[in-house]
Structure formats: structure tokens, C-alpha cells
Write a protein that holds these residues in place. Structure first.
Motif, PDB file in Angstrom:
ATOM      1  N   ASP A 562       0.816  -1.119   0.169  1.00  0.00           N
ATOM      2  CA  ASP A 562       0.106   0.030  -0.075  1.00  0.00           C
ATOM      3  C   ASP A 562       0.903   1.312  -0.115  1.00  0.00           C
ATOM      4  O   ASP A 562       0.490   2.244  -0.145  1.00  0.00           O
ATOM      5  CB  ASP A 562      -0.858  -0.116   1.407  1.00  0.00           C
ATOM      6  CG  ASP A 562      -2.117  -1.078   1.164  1.00  0.00           C
ATOM      7  OD1 ASP A 562      -2.362  -1.623   0.059  1.00  0.00           O
ATOM      8  OD2 ASP A 562      -2.558  -1.465   2.033  1.00  0.00           O
ATOM      9  N   ARG A 563       2.102   1.148   0.442  1.00  0.00           N
ATOM     10  CA  ARG A 563       2.920   2.448   0.329  1.00  0.00           C
ATOM     11  C   ARG A 563       4.274   2.445  -0.418  1.00  0.00           C
ATOM     12  O   ARG A 563       4.950   3.482  -0.289  1.00  0.00           O
ATOM     13  CB  ARG A 563       3.575   2.501   1.883  1.00  0.00           C
ATOM     14  CG  ARG A 563       2.261   2.525   2.905  1.00  0.00           C
ATOM     15  CD  ARG A 563       2.993   3.101   4.412  1.00  0.00           C
ATOM     16  NE  ARG A 563       3.655   4.171   4.306  1.00  0.00           N
ATOM     17  CZ  ARG A 563       4.241   4.508   5.244  1.00  0.00           C
ATOM     18  NH1 ARG A 563       4.245   3.982   6.581  1.00  0.00           N
ATOM     19  NH2 ARG A 563       4.854   5.715   5.227  1.00  0.00           N
ATOM     20  N   ILE A 564       4.477   1.359  -1.291  1.00  0.00           N
ATOM     21  CA  ILE A 564       5.759   1.190  -1.923  1.00  0.00           C
ATOM     22  C   ILE A 564       5.963   2.357  -2.868  1.00  0.00           C
ATOM     23  O   ILE A 564       7.107   2.756  -3.339  1.00  0.00           O
ATOM     24  CB  ILE A 564       5.900  -0.135  -2.667  1.00  0.00           C
ATOM     25  CG1 ILE A 564       4.546  -0.312  -3.532  1.00  0.00           C
ATOM     26  CG2 ILE A 564       5.914  -1.152  -1.603  1.00  0.00           C
ATOM     27  CD1 ILE A 564       4.734  -1.466  -4.372  1.00  0.00           C
ATOM     28  N   PHE A 565       4.802   3.227  -3.617  1.00  0.00           N
ATOM     29  CA  PHE A 565       5.002   4.070  -4.319  1.00  0.00           C
ATOM     30  C   PHE A 565       5.230   5.483  -3.643  1.00  0.00           C
ATOM     31  O   PHE A 565       5.250   6.592  -4.574  1.00  0.00           O
ATOM     32  CB  PHE A 565       3.865   4.099  -5.374  1.00  0.00           C
ATOM     33  CG  PHE A 565       3.932   2.732  -6.152  1.00  0.00           C
ATOM     34  CD1 PHE A 565       5.039   2.622  -6.965  1.00  0.00           C
ATOM     35  CD2 PHE A 565       2.735   1.901  -6.529  1.00  0.00           C
ATOM     36  CE1 PHE A 565       4.991   1.402  -7.932  1.00  0.00           C
ATOM     37  CE2 PHE A 565       2.808   0.922  -6.959  1.00  0.00           C
ATOM     38  CZ  PHE A 565       3.990   0.555  -7.885  1.00  0.00           C
ATOM     39  N   GLU A 566       5.178   5.522  -2.317  1.00  0.00           N
ATOM     40  CA  GLU A 566       5.271   6.570  -1.647  1.00  0.00           C
ATOM     41  C   GLU A 566       6.762   7.177  -1.664  1.00  0.00           C
ATOM     42  O   GLU A 566       7.845   6.564  -1.526  1.00  0.00           O
ATOM     43  CB  GLU A 566       4.890   6.593  -0.356  1.00  0.00           C
ATOM     44  CG  GLU A 566       3.188   6.372  -0.040  1.00  0.00           C
ATOM     45  CD  GLU A 566       2.914   6.449   1.454  1.00  0.00           C
ATOM     46  OE1 GLU A 566       3.649   6.629   2.256  1.00  0.00           O
ATOM     47  OE2 GLU A 566       1.925   5.973   1.883  1.00  0.00           O
ATOM     48  N   PRO A 567       7.071   8.446  -2.214  1.00  0.00           N
ATOM     49  CA  PRO A 567       8.374   8.908  -2.001  1.00  0.00           C
ATOM     50  C   PRO A 567       8.924   9.087  -0.641  1.00  0.00           C
ATOM     51  O   PRO A 567       8.238   9.006   0.350  1.00  0.00           O
ATOM     52  CB  PRO A 567       8.094  10.460  -2.372  1.00  0.00           C
ATOM     53  CG  PRO A 567       6.835  10.961  -1.866  1.00  0.00           C
ATOM     54  CD  PRO A 567       6.025   9.612  -2.158  1.00  0.00           C
ATOM     55  N   PHE A 568      10.117   8.503  -0.576  1.00  0.00           N
ATOM     56  CA  PHE A 568      10.958   8.328   0.853  1.00  0.00           C
ATOM     57  C   PHE A 568      10.671   7.103   1.593  1.00  0.00           C
ATOM     58  O   PHE A 568      11.082   7.034   2.497  1.00  0.00           O
ATOM     59  CB  PHE A 568      11.141   9.630   1.420  1.00  0.00           C
ATOM     60  CG  PHE A 568      11.643  10.659   0.603  1.00  0.00           C
ATOM     61  CD1 PHE A 568      12.898  10.789   0.059  1.00  0.00           C
ATOM     62  CD2 PHE A 568      10.567  11.959   0.397  1.00  0.00           C
ATOM     63  CE1 PHE A 568      13.151  12.106  -0.629  1.00  0.00           C
ATOM     64  CE2 PHE A 568      10.871  13.094  -0.436  1.00  0.00           C
ATOM     65  CZ  PHE A 568      12.283  13.122  -0.961  1.00  0.00           C
ATOM     66  N   TYR A 569       9.717   6.165   0.995  1.00  0.00           N
ATOM     67  CA  TYR A 569       9.041   5.189   1.789  1.00  0.00           C
ATOM     68  C   TYR A 569      10.186   4.021   1.468  1.00  0.00           C
ATOM     69  O   TYR A 569      10.255   3.738   0.129  1.00  0.00           O
ATOM     70  CB  TYR A 569       7.903   4.820   1.646  1.00  0.00           C
ATOM     71  CG  TYR A 569       7.378   3.479   2.387  1.00  0.00           C
ATOM     72  CD1 TYR A 569       7.159   3.479   3.717  1.00  0.00           C
ATOM     73  CD2 TYR A 569       7.379   2.342   1.622  1.00  0.00           C
ATOM     74  CE1 TYR A 569       6.933   2.175   4.312  1.00  0.00           C
ATOM     75  CE2 TYR A 569       7.088   1.115   2.052  1.00  0.00           C
ATOM     76  CZ  TYR A 569       6.754   1.282   3.727  1.00  0.00           C
ATOM     77  OH  TYR A 569       6.477  -0.115   4.332  1.00  0.00           O
ATOM     78  N   THR A 570      10.822   3.197   2.461  1.00  0.00           N
ATOM     79  CA  THR A 570      11.862   2.303   1.921  1.00  0.00           C
ATOM     80  C   THR A 570      11.572   1.331   3.236  1.00  0.00           C
ATOM     81  O   THR A 570      11.595   1.705   4.366  1.00  0.00           O
ATOM     82  CB  THR A 570      13.128   2.800   1.589  1.00  0.00           C
ATOM     83  OG1 THR A 570      13.913   1.632   1.276  1.00  0.00           O
ATOM     84  CG2 THR A 570      13.758   3.310   2.738  1.00  0.00           C
ATOM     85  N   THR A 571      11.898   0.145   2.873  1.00  0.00           N
ATOM     86  CA  THR A 571      12.095  -1.175   3.745  1.00  0.00           C
ATOM     87  C   THR A 571      13.380  -1.480   4.044  1.00  0.00           C
ATOM     88  O   THR A 571      13.777  -2.527   4.841  1.00  0.00           O
ATOM     89  CB  THR A 571      11.135  -2.315   3.419  1.00  0.00           C
ATOM     90  OG1 THR A 571      11.571  -2.562   2.163  1.00  0.00           O
ATOM     91  CG2 THR A 571       9.819  -1.868   3.420  1.00  0.00           C
ATOM     92  N   LYS A 572      14.496  -1.060   3.210  1.00  0.00           N
ATOM     93  CA  LYS A 572      15.732  -1.399   3.015  1.00  0.00           C
ATOM     94  C   LYS A 572      16.647  -0.635   4.332  1.00  0.00           C
ATOM     95  O   LYS A 572      16.106   0.452   4.915  1.00  0.00           O
ATOM     96  CB  LYS A 572      16.471  -0.882   1.587  1.00  0.00           C
ATOM     97  CG  LYS A 572      15.642  -1.361   0.560  1.00  0.00           C
ATOM     98  CD  LYS A 572      16.191  -0.899  -0.631  1.00  0.00           C
ATOM     99  CE  LYS A 572      15.445  -1.504  -1.852  1.00  0.00           C
ATOM    100  NZ  LYS A 572      15.708  -0.496  -3.260  1.00  0.00           N
ATOM    101  N   GLU A 573      17.614  -1.373   4.461  1.00  0.00           N
ATOM    102  CA  GLU A 573      18.347  -0.848   5.705  1.00  0.00           C
ATOM    103  C   GLU A 573      18.896   0.533   5.330  1.00  0.00           C
ATOM    104  O   GLU A 573      19.007   0.902   4.134  1.00  0.00           O
ATOM    105  CB  GLU A 573      19.204  -1.818   6.094  1.00  0.00           C
ATOM    106  CG  GLU A 573      20.245  -2.264   4.946  1.00  0.00           C
ATOM    107  CD  GLU A 573      20.121  -3.407   4.123  1.00  0.00           C
ATOM    108  OE1 GLU A 573      20.803  -4.244   3.725  1.00  0.00           O
ATOM    109  OE2 GLU A 573      18.640  -3.788   4.423  1.00  0.00           O
ATOM    110  N   LEU A 574      19.400   1.261   6.205  1.00  0.00           N
ATOM    111  CA  LEU A 574      19.891   2.658   6.187  1.00  0.00           C
ATOM    112  C   LEU A 574      21.361   2.557   4.985  1.00  0.00           C
ATOM    113  O   LEU A 574      22.074   1.704   5.402  1.00  0.00           O
ATOM    114  CB  LEU A 574      20.250   3.155   7.439  1.00  0.00           C
ATOM    115  CG  LEU A 574      20.902   4.613   7.563  1.00  0.00           C
ATOM    116  CD1 LEU A 574      19.853   5.434   7.008  1.00  0.00           C
ATOM    117  CD2 LEU A 574      21.580   5.025   8.905  1.00  0.00           C
TER     118      LEU A 574
END
Length: 754
Positions: A562-574
Motif C-alpha cells: 500500500d505504500r511502496i510508491f510513496e516518496p522516501f518510503y523504503t524497507t531497506k536498511e540505512l
């Protein structure tokens, strides 16, 4: 004659005797048949198990000829129809058939396989006019089955014989009984004949006053009572019909569906709205179980919903089913409804059943869903707009500064020794500036403000040229599978934007794969209609080219999707992602009137499908970039209000061999162009400048120099350029910041244009 009471009594008695004798004969025959069948069943069970034990020995030693001979001998017994020996897999080892008692058994192998029971347990059942027994063959393990069938023909013949005997005896009793009854009842019934005629007339005309012959006290009392009852019956019937009509009109006029049941949850009434909602007519639904007609689906199981409704009868309390439910009609159509129910209590205080009121809220639910969808779209749009405004606000100045940095770094690298430390440092500066330019480009892409130069592309050819670059991006541990679609339609898209889409999708797939994995890329022609997938609702019906990038990585949950196309949203590590990759893909696809959908489950990988409008035009050939910038000897009027850009542009163009006339403003450019002694081949101008934009400047200079070629450049976003610069698609355009190679190529392209 048959209307006379004495005739009816005599005939009725004869019929009763006939029925009793018939029932008795039938019962006796059935009883004898049952006893015979039971004995036959016991014999069959013993014989089948005995044959199974014998068959085990033959199968263990694989003596199949002996097995067939043994079964042929067993089939000589009376009533045997078939004996089969079958392996656990259903393969026939022996099939003995005896069509009738008068024929000899024979081996038949028309079919080599049969269906066997799933559990290795004995089965004994009746199948038509046969008794069938499945006896398992065991010898330490399950070796197969012996299927033995006995005919029930003898049992049927025994029943028929008993039945015929009973009929013959019963016929004699009927004749004797009828004669006796005729003698006994004839005289007493003469006295009530007139009363029977009166009752007959009363049945035909309710409310009528029928006179009968008086004289007998009991008959007079009965006549008066019948006359009074006739009047009361007529009045009650009229009241009942009026009440029933009022109830029917009321139920049919209600805008909600109404269903009434008895205490066993069987339907006794449906109004018209309920008929429409369920797809059942009242005649069809009458006495049907409620769960057969009312198909409710929701967050709860159907059994739970029905249990709640049944509680209405048990507790004698009204109930409103929580939330909304999907009601599936008989045709398969679904409606969204709410359901209220209440017990039906009669005048005696007894429970008579339950009534359900079904309110259709389909349109309301659809409007609510649309409202929620629009709210989500508004929130997403506001996010995009906010980031887009931020990006657009800094894009011009930021791109100008990056252009200066890139230009000076490239010029410095040309003069520095390739092996020197200075060359390496300049290379790092150039790379950092290019990465900064890419981030700006991504910010503008997902906010759909990136300036694009769309070209008609063949996706198959373009992606094939990118495969080498994509292999480097994903690494050696991941297999990249490319399956181009056959006879693929063309799309109109900026090649650099396609590069961004493919790079971001492949990098996202790479990061989702832990270790070794596979990324699949393929293309396909698709035609979408009005009934396409709901995710494609924003696309107009027509032809599209579908680009698919799929991986077998760790997949995503619904919350992440539901959020993958939001800008600056990521599930990857820093440090491994900015959260701009998929947002950039989304923005580019939307900017090109396409759509993107994602399908994924945790640990099941992810599939991204990009839909781009198809164009039925010839693809434009890609122009390979030269290894070194290509220069020339033409004369260029360079107009730029930013001094640093003007200086670096003049330096680069002069280094490429061109004669450059620099102008810091449109007014200065007009003065230079007014000099008839200066030959100008190309106008290279910024679009957004104080006082006059680049488009207006070019139109003014073209009036005095009709053959002048024009190349426009800008660091502003596409929407600002569209509002203030008026640059058309067919015009040559150079996006800031640019490299020396890009500038040289664009200048040559503009000079070569018609």
C-alpha cells in the motif's frame, strides 16, 4: 350416484380394505425380501472375505492363472454376477462376469482399470439390483480388493409372489365386506340424505340459507346451526381476504427485502424485493432452508451467520447482523446488504418463526468505497504535490549550479593527466555532481514534472540494448531472464525515462532477493476494455504494451504494497535506498498516461506490470552516443542570464571549435543579432529569463534571420516551462544540468534539424 353418502361409505370401506390388504401384502413381501437380502448379505460378506484370503495366497506367489480358475469356480454359485480382483491402484487382475443364472461365467477384460475405495476397509452396499462387497486383500500389507456382486433378482421374485398371493386373498375379503356394508348402512343413511344435499349446497354458496325438510328435532337443530355457520363463514372469509390483501400490498410496497421462516428455518414468505435480491421466486423458495436461499458472505463464515440468525428463534430476541454483508443471488450476482431479524410471536404467545428485513446498501457502499479511494488519491496527490513543489522550487538554481560543477570538472579532466591525482579528484567531483543530478531528476520524475522528449520506441529492441547494463546492476548471483513479446506494438516514451524505469525495477528486484535468484523481464501486447481489472480503472480502453518485471525474492505484505510508491518510503536498511526508486517509476508511468500494478505475497516474490499506451507508428532509431564530443565550426549565439553557466557554456563550445557570441540577457542577444556583419547559425538560449523568455526571443530573431536554428535549455520543471516558455514537443531542448557530451550532441542535433 357416487355423490350419495351410502355409496361413498361403501366405496370408502372397499378402498380402505383394499389399501390395508395392499399394505399388508406389501409389508409381508418386503419383510420376506428383507430377510432374504439380509441372509444374502451375510453370505456375501463371508464369501467375499474368504475369496480375499484365497486371493492373497495367489497374489503373493503371483499365480494369476490359479487365481482366475479359483474365481471362475466361485462364480458358479447362484446369484453371482461378477467377481473382480483389483490391485490397490485400480488395475484389474481378474474379472469374472456372469450375465444371468442360465449362463456360465467367463473372463472379460474390456477395461483394465476400475475405481477402488480410498480406504483399505471392507465396504458392503446395495447398487441398483445388486449387492456389492469390497473385501480388502491383505498379507501383511494391503494387496488389493476382491469385488463381488450378487443379483437381487430372486429377492424381487419372492416379493412379487407374496404380493400376488395377498391380492388374491384380499379381493375375496373386499367383495364380502362390501356386500355386508351395503346391507347395514343403506336404511340409516336415507334419513340424512336431505341434510347431505343441504351441506353440499352450503359448500357451493357461502352465506346461503338453505331450507331442509323439518320434522326431526336433531336434523332441525343441525339445519339452523348450519345456516348460522354459513353466514359467519361468509363474513369471516371476506374479512380474511381483505386482511390478506392489505398485508400483501404492504409487503410488496416495502423497499426492503422481507423473508419469513418457520421455527425450522424453512421459508414461508418472500416479498418482491427479496425475490429480486435472492433470485428465487416465492413459489420456488417456499419451504426451502433459509441458508439455501439467503447466501450471505462477509467477514464471518456462512455457518456463523446462520447460527446468529438461529439464535433469534432460540432467544426470542431481535438481532441486527453486524456490518455489511455480500448477498449472492441465484444467478451469481452480488449485492451489499444489511440484515435485521426478529422473532414472530403469534396471538397465543407461541413462537411461529422469524422475519428478516434485508436492506440493499450496494450503491451506498460503492459511494463509500469511492469516497475512501478518492481520499487516498487526494492524500497521495497532496504528498506528490508537496514534494513536487519542493523539487521544482530548487530545481532551476540547483541544476544551474550542477551544470557549472559538471562543466568545470569535465574541462579540468581534459587538461589533467589521466593518471594524475588531480584527474581522479575531478572524476570524483564529476560523479558526485551526476549523482546529484540523478536525484533531482528522480524528484522531478515521481512528481511528474520532469521534462521529457518522448520518442516512438520498440521496447524489445530498447530493453535488449539495456541488458548488459542491467546485468551489471543486479550482479552475477542473480539470473536475468528476458522474453520479448512477439510482434510487439510500439510505445511513445523518453528513452532516458525507460532507462530509469528498468534500472529502478531491477534494482528493487535485486534487493528483494537474498543470495541466488531469478529476475524475469518480458513484454506482451494487451487490449484493455471497460471490464478490466479495477487497478486499471484509470486507463482508457484500448491497446497497451505490458512490461513485466518479476522476481522470486522475499515478496511483500499488503501493508508494504500500500505504500511502496510513496516518496522516501523504503524497507531497506540505512544507506541502501532513498525511497525514490519506485516513486520515480510511478511518476514516469503516470506522466506517460500509463499505469502500474504490483502482485506479491510474503515469500512468493513480486511481479510489477507496467501498462503503456501503444502507438501504431514506426520506431525511431536510437542514435548512439559518440565516444568523444563532436564539435564544429559554426557560429552560436549563447544566451544565458546565469553568469557561471554562460561562462562554462562559452568555454565548452569554444573548445569544441565553435565561434561563440555570449549574451547575458535577451536584450544583449538582440543587439548582437542586429549586427549584419555577424553570421549566426544557431541560437542556444535559456528558456526562462528576466524580461523575455527564450521562445519569444527566438521568434523575434527568426523574423530577421529566417534560417536560424534554435536550441532551448532550462533547469526549470516541465510545468514551469509549459506555462512560461511555450516549448513544443518538436523543438530541440537541452535539460540542465548537462555534460559536455550531451551539449555537443544536442548542438549537432539542432544544427542538423530541418
Amino acid at each position: 350416484m357416487f355423490k350419495r353418502l351410502e355409496v361413498k361409505i361403501i366405496v370408502s370401506l372397499a378402498l380402505i380394505l383394499t389399501a390395508m390388504i395392499a399394505v399388508y401384502g406389501r409389508w409381508t413381501g418386503s419383510r420376506q425380501q428383507t430377510i432374504y437380502v439380509q441372509a444374502l448379505t451375510d453370505n456375501l460378506r463371508v464369501l467375499a472375505h474368504s475369496l480375499a484370503d484365497n486371493a492373497a495366497g495367489f497374489i503373493v506367489i503371483k499365480e494369476y492363472a490359479g487365481l482366475e480358475a479359483h474365481m471362475m469356480n466361485a462364480a458358479q454359485m447362484p446369484d453371482v454376477v461378477t467377481i473382480q480382483v483389483i490391485e490397490p491402484t485400480g488395475n484389474l487382475l481378474c474379472n469374472v462376469v456372469r450375465p444371468s443364472r442360465d449362463t456360465s461365467p467367463r473372463l472379460v477384460y474390456d477395461s483394465r482399470t476400475v475405481t477402488v475405495p480410498t480406504s483399505p476397509k471392507p465396504v458392503l452396499k446395495r447398487s441398483g439390483d445388486q449387492l456389492v462387497c469390497w473385501a480388502p486383500i491383505t498379507a501383511g500389507t494391503h494387496l488389493g480388493w476382491v469385488r463381488m456382486a450378487l443379483s437381487l433378482e430372486t429377492a424381487d421374485q419372492l416379493q412379487q409372489a407374496t404380493w400376488h398371493s395377498s391380492l388374491q386373498i384380499g379381493a375375496l375379503w373386499i367383495v364380502v365386506g362390501t356386500l355386508l356394508m351395503f346391507v347395514v348402512v343403506r336404511r340409516p343413511l336415507r334419513a340424512v340424505r336431505e341434510l347431505s344435499l343441504f351441506a353440499q349446497d352450503l359448500q357451493d354458496r357461502k352465506g346461503a340459507q338453505v331450507s331442509v325438510r323439518r320434522g326431526v328435532y336433531e336434523i332441525d337443530l343441525l339445519a339452523d346451526a348450519l345456516n348460522h355457520s354459513s353466514t359467519e363463514l361468509r363474513d369471516a372469509e371476506q374479512r380474511l381476504m381483505a386482511e390478506q390483501e392489505r398485508l400483501t400490498v404492504t409487503l410488496q410496497s416495502i423497499g426492503d427485502g422481507v423473508i419469513a421462516t418457520d421455527t425450522d428455518n424453512r421459508i414461508v414468505l418472500l416479498n418482491h424485493v427479496a425475490e429480486v435480491l435472492t433470485g428465487w421466486s416465492e413459489a420456488e423458495a417456499l419451504w426451502q432452508p433459509l441458508d439455501e436461499v439467503l447466501k450471505l458472505n462477509g467477514n464471518k463464515e456462512v455457518s456463523e451467520v446462520m447460527a446468529e440468525l438461529h439464535h433469534v428463534i432460540e432467544a426470542r430476541q431481535a438481532l441486527e447482523l453486524h456490518g455489511q454483508h455480500r448477498l449472492q443471488a441465484r444467478s451469481g450476482a452480488e449485492r451489499t446488504v444489511t440484515v435485521n431479524s426478529a422473532p414472530i410471536i403469534n396471538s397465543s404467545g407461541e413462537l411461529a418463526g422469524m422475519v428478516l428485513v434485508i436492506h440493499d446498501v450496494t450503491e451506498k457502499a460503492k459511494m463509500e468505497a469511492e469516497k475512501q479511494g478518492l481520499a487516498q488519491q487526494l492524500i497521495q496527490s497532496q504528498k506528490m504535490e508537496a514534494v513536487g513543489q519542493l523539487a521544482g522550487g530548487v530545481a532551476h538554481d540547483f541544476n544551474n549550479m550542477l551544470g557549472v560543477i559538471i562543466g568545470h570538472a569535465e574541462l579540468g579532466m581534459l587538461t589533467a593527466e589521466p593518471t594524475s591525482q588531480m584527474h581522479d579528484r575531478l572524476k570524483e567531483i564529476l560523479d558526485a555532481a551526476k549523482r546529484s543530478a540523478e536525484i533531482t531528476k528522480q524528484l522531478l520524475a515521481f512528481s511528474r514534472q520532469q521534462h521529457a522528449e518522448p520518442k516512438v520506441l520498440d521496447l524489445n529492441e530498447t530493453i535488449a540494448r539495456m541488458l548488459k547494463m542491467l546485468h551489471r546492476l543486479i550482479g552475477e548471483d542473480i539470473d536475468l531472464s528476458w522474453s520479448p513479446g512477439f510482434d510487439l506494438w510500439k510505445v511513445k516514451l523518453d528513452p532516458s525515462q525507460l532507462d530509469q524505469v528498468m534500472a529502478n525495477l531491477c534494482v528493487n528486484a535485486r534487493d528483494a532477493i537474498a543470495g541466488v535468484g531469478t529476475i524475469q523481464i518480458f513484454t506482451e501486447n494487451v487490449t484493455l476494455d471497460l471490464h478490466a481489472h479495477p487497478c486499471m480503472a484509470d486507463l482508457a480502453p484500448g491497446d497497451y504494451v505490458m512490461l513485466v518485471v518479476a522476481d522470486n525474492g522475499r515478496g511483500m505484505t499488503r501493508e508494504v504494497m500500500d505504500r511502496i510508491f510513496e516518496p522516501f518510503y523504503t524497507t531497506k536498511e540505512l544507506g541502501r535506498g532513498t525511497g525514490l526508486g519506485l516513486a520515480t517509476v510511478f511518476g514516469i508511468v503516470k506522466q506517460n498516461c500509463g499505469s502500474i500494478e504490483v502482485v506479491s505475497e510474503p515469500d512468493q516474490g513480486a511481479t510489477f506490470r507496467v501498462y503503456l499506451p501503444a502507438v501504431h507508428e514506426a520506431a525511431q532509431e536510437a542514435k548512439p552516443e559518440g565516444v568523444r564530443p563532436e564539435g564544429g565550426t559554426e557560429r552560436i549565439l549563447l544566451v544565458e542570464d546565469e553568469a557561471a553557466i554562460l561562462a562554462i557554456g562559452s568555454t565548452i563550445l569554444t573548445g569544441l571549435g565553435y565561434t561563440v557570441y555570449p549574451a547575458a540577457s535577451p536584450e544583449q542577444a538582440i543587439d548582437i543579432a542586429a549586427d549584419p556583419g555577424k553570421v549566426i547559425d544557431l541560437l542556444l538560449t535559456d528558456i526562462i529569463m528576466p524580461g523575455m523568455n527564450g521562445r519569444d526571443l527566438s521568434e523575434q530573431l527568426l523574423r530577421s534571420r529566417p534560417g536560424l536554428k534554435c536550441l532551448f535549455m532550462s533547469g526549470y520543471t516541465s510545468d514551469v516551462i509549459a506555462q512560461r516558455g511555450k516549448v513544443e514537443e518538436y523543438m530541440c531542448f537541452l535539460q540542465k544540468p548537462f555534460t559536455m557530451q550531451t551539449l555537443a550532441a544536442k548542438v549537432r542535433e539542432a544544427l542538423a534539424s530541418s
